[in-house]
Every structure is written in structure tokens, then in C-alpha cells.
Scaffold this active site. Structure first.
Site, PDB file in Angstrom:
ATOM      1  N   ASP A  11    -138.241  84.122  48.315  1.00 45.39           N
ATOM      2  CA  ASP A  11    -139.036  82.974  48.763  1.00 45.39           C
ATOM      3  C   ASP A  11    -139.044  83.034  50.294  1.00 45.39           C
ATOM      4  OD1 ASP A  11    -140.405  80.490  48.801  1.00 45.39           O
ATOM      5  OD2 ASP A  11    -138.541  79.372  48.977  1.00 45.39           O
ATOM      6  N   SER A  12    -139.824  82.159  50.909  1.00 51.22           N
ATOM      7  CA  SER A  12    -139.799  82.079  52.375  1.00 51.22           C
ATOM      8  C   SER A  12    -138.450  81.550  52.861  1.00 51.22           C
ATOM      9  CB  SER A  12    -140.891  81.120  52.838  1.00 51.22           C
ATOM     10  OG  SER A  12    -140.660  79.841  52.259  1.00 51.22           O
ATOM     11  N   CYS A  75    -141.958  81.649  44.816  1.00 55.00           N
ATOM     12  CA  CYS A  75    -142.709  80.927  45.839  1.00 55.00           C
ATOM     13  C   CYS A  75    -144.148  80.759  45.362  1.00 55.00           C
ATOM     14  CB  CYS A  75    -142.658  81.737  47.127  1.00 55.00           C
ATOM     15  SG  CYS A  75    -143.676  81.076  48.452  1.00 55.00           S
ATOM     16  N   ASN A  76    -144.589  79.527  45.251  1.00 52.13           N
ATOM     17  CA  ASN A  76    -145.966  79.257  44.819  1.00 52.13           C
ATOM     18  C   ASN A  76    -146.978  79.788  45.830  1.00 52.13           C
ATOM     19  OD1 ASN A  76    -145.798  76.991  42.463  1.00 52.13           O
ATOM     20  ND2 ASN A  76    -144.104  76.794  43.882  1.00 52.13           N
ATOM     21  N   CYS A 185    -144.118  73.469  44.879  1.00 48.28           N
ATOM     22  CA  CYS A 185    -143.457  74.288  45.906  1.00 48.28           C
ATOM     23  C   CYS A 185    -142.003  74.338  45.474  1.00 48.28           C
ATOM     24  CB  CYS A 185    -143.596  73.625  47.274  1.00 48.28           C
ATOM     25  SG  CYS A 185    -142.520  74.325  48.546  1.00 48.28           S
TER      26      CYS A 185
END
Ligand code: DGL
Length: 265
Positions: A11-12, A75-76, A185
């Protein structure tokens, strides 16, 4: 090739831990490598082109340094903008995360559904298509939330700042008939408590964590990639940002001691 190779999850930032938690619960003897791309957080304000570049680098890193057998985009935002390109470029099985609109469509009684996500996901063709396919004719609140992931990145789950942001983004939902709120999210499931407190009425908070874990399990089985070793799997944590900061916040979110290392990719 051995089936005890790890699954790469990224993910970020720390949000992807909400997906990792479900993956570990459902697939306890799999090994995982979790990567938070905190050097580039937030992803939610980046272009699709930038996201394809960043996520390709992460995939290369996972393959080269960890020999992963499958990958979960936790992560969307990255899924909506980049998963198509990643699937074209890489042959390994890739699971994505999209807002759980379908589940909300099945559960809503008032036919009113709200979805909160990053500005990028909220504007994406993927989300618009999900809404059209599953919630046609329903009243929909599609709300892009700038900076909401940031409070979670700082480990703030119930501060004044959190409440201020939630009030701003959820005001309309609060005053509506919405009975389902999709958390689009992966950072937001950590705000469930604060969200409930702000909305002050019964509403189902829906996130995709469990469904993603189930989908990963089926994908592994379909590709004969399940780890059949009897012992409990291991998870290693990496960040492209500050490992001390990540470890502190991740330990708070997962309620156990996490020690992350720096990844240079
Ligand atoms: N956790 C991410 C998601 O599910 C992105 C947050 C961000 O970096 O903007 O969309």
C-alpha cells in the site's frame, strides 16, 4: 519453485495493514512481505501514469528481492489506476482491492449507499462502473476525502483533527437515509470507531479486507500455490519511508510489536 515463497502485499502506507490482518487470519501458514511506499504517500493525489510507475517498481522489488509467488495490491487507489497495466506486465497472480460496492448493494435496505475513498478513487472509472453496475437506481454519495489517510499515517484514530475531517466529509451522509457506508480506502477501517461516533446512527461500515483474503486463498488454490507447510507463516515489514515511524504506528494499529526495515527500491 517452492510454494513457501512469500506473498507480496503493498500500500502507499499503513492502510494496507487492514488487509494484511485479514490475510494472516485466513491464511495463517502463508509467508508475507508487507511494503508501505511511504516515500510517496499519499497515492490518492497522483496520476494513473505515476501510479503505474510506482507500483511497477514495487512489483520488480518484490520479485527480485523476495521471490514472491503472488501479490496483493492492498490499496484501492493503486488498484483502480494501475492493476490493469500490472497484470499485462507481470505473469504472477495479482489480487486487487476495490471499494466493496457490490456488498453494500446487497445489504442496503434504504437503497441509499455512501462510499468514501481517496480523491483519485472517487473520480476513477472503476468506481463509477461499480456504482453503475450494482447500485443503478440507488441514491449514492460518492465522497472523495483529501487528507483522511494522513491522520492514520500518524497513528491518530480519534483526535480532534480526525473528528473535524470526518464531520466535514460525512455531514451529508449523517443527514441522509444511507444505511451502508463503504470504506473505499484501506486506511479507513482503522477509523471505524471514530466514524460510528460521528454518524451517531446505525450504519453498516463495509470494507473489503475479508473478501480480499478469501479471493487470495482461491487464487493460490487455483494456481497450486498454497503453502502446505504445517508451521505458522512469517511476515516481514518494509517501508520506503522511515522504518522507526512506520514500526511505531504499525504496532499501534495491529496491537503487537512490529519492527520494519527500510526498503530502497
Ligand atoms: N490506502 C490507499 C487506498 O486504499 C491510499 C491512501 C493514499 O495514499 O492516498 O486507496
Amino acid at each position: 519453485m517452492k510454494n513457501n515463497r512469500p506473498i507480496g502485499v503493498f500500500d502507499s502506507g499503513v492502510g494496507g495493514l487492514s488487509v494484511l490482518k485479514e490475510l494472516k487470519r485466513l491464511l495463517p501458514n502463508e509467508n508475507f512481505i508487507f511494503l508501505a511506499d511511504q516515500l510517496y504517500v499519499p497515492y490518492g493525489e497522483k496520476t494513473a501514469k505515476e501510479l503505474v510507475k510506482l507500483t511497477s517498481k514495487i512489483t520488480d522489488y518484490f520479485i527480485k528481492h523476495h521471490g514472491i509467488k503472488a501479490m496483493v495490491v492492498a490499496c484501492n487507489t493503486a488498484t483502480c489506476s494501475a492493476i490493469g497495466e500490472l497484470r499485462k506486465k507481470y505473469s504472477l497472480p495479482i489480487v486487487g482491492t476495490v471499494p466493496a460496492i457490490k456488498v453494500a448493494a446487497e445489504k442496503t435496505i434504504s437503497k441509499t449507499v455512501a462510499v468514501i475513498s481517496t480523491p483519485s478513487t472517487s473520480k476513477s472509472a472503476v468506481l463509477k462502473k461499480l456504482i453503475k453496475n450494482y447500485c443503478g437506481g440507488f441514491k449514492i454519495f460518492n465522497i472523495g476525502c483529501k487528507n483522511l489517510e494522513d491522520v492514520v499515517e500518524h497513528g491518530e484514530l480519534n483526535s480532534n483533527e480526525v473528528n473535524k475531517l470526518l464531520l466535514k466529509y460525512l455531514q451529508k451522509v449523517k443527514n441522509s437515509k444511507a444505511d451502508c457506508l463503504v470504506l473505499g480506502c484501506t486506511h479507513y477501517p482503522f477509523l471505524k470507531f471514530a466514524i460510528k461516533k460521528i454518524i451517531k446512527k446505525p450504519i453498516k461500515l463495509i470494507d473489503g479486507g475479508r473478501a480480499i483474503a478469501r479471493q487470495t486463498g482461491s487464487l493460490l488454490a487455483n494456481h497450486f500455490l498454497e503453502n502446505n507447510e504445517k508451521k505458522a507463516g512469517e511476515t516481514l515489514y518494509f517501508t520506503t519511508g522511515n522504518p522507526v515511524k512506520f514500526s511505531k504506528v504499525a504496532s499501534k494499529l495491529l496491537r503487537k510489536n512490529i519492527q520494519a526495515k527500510k526498503a530502497v527500491i
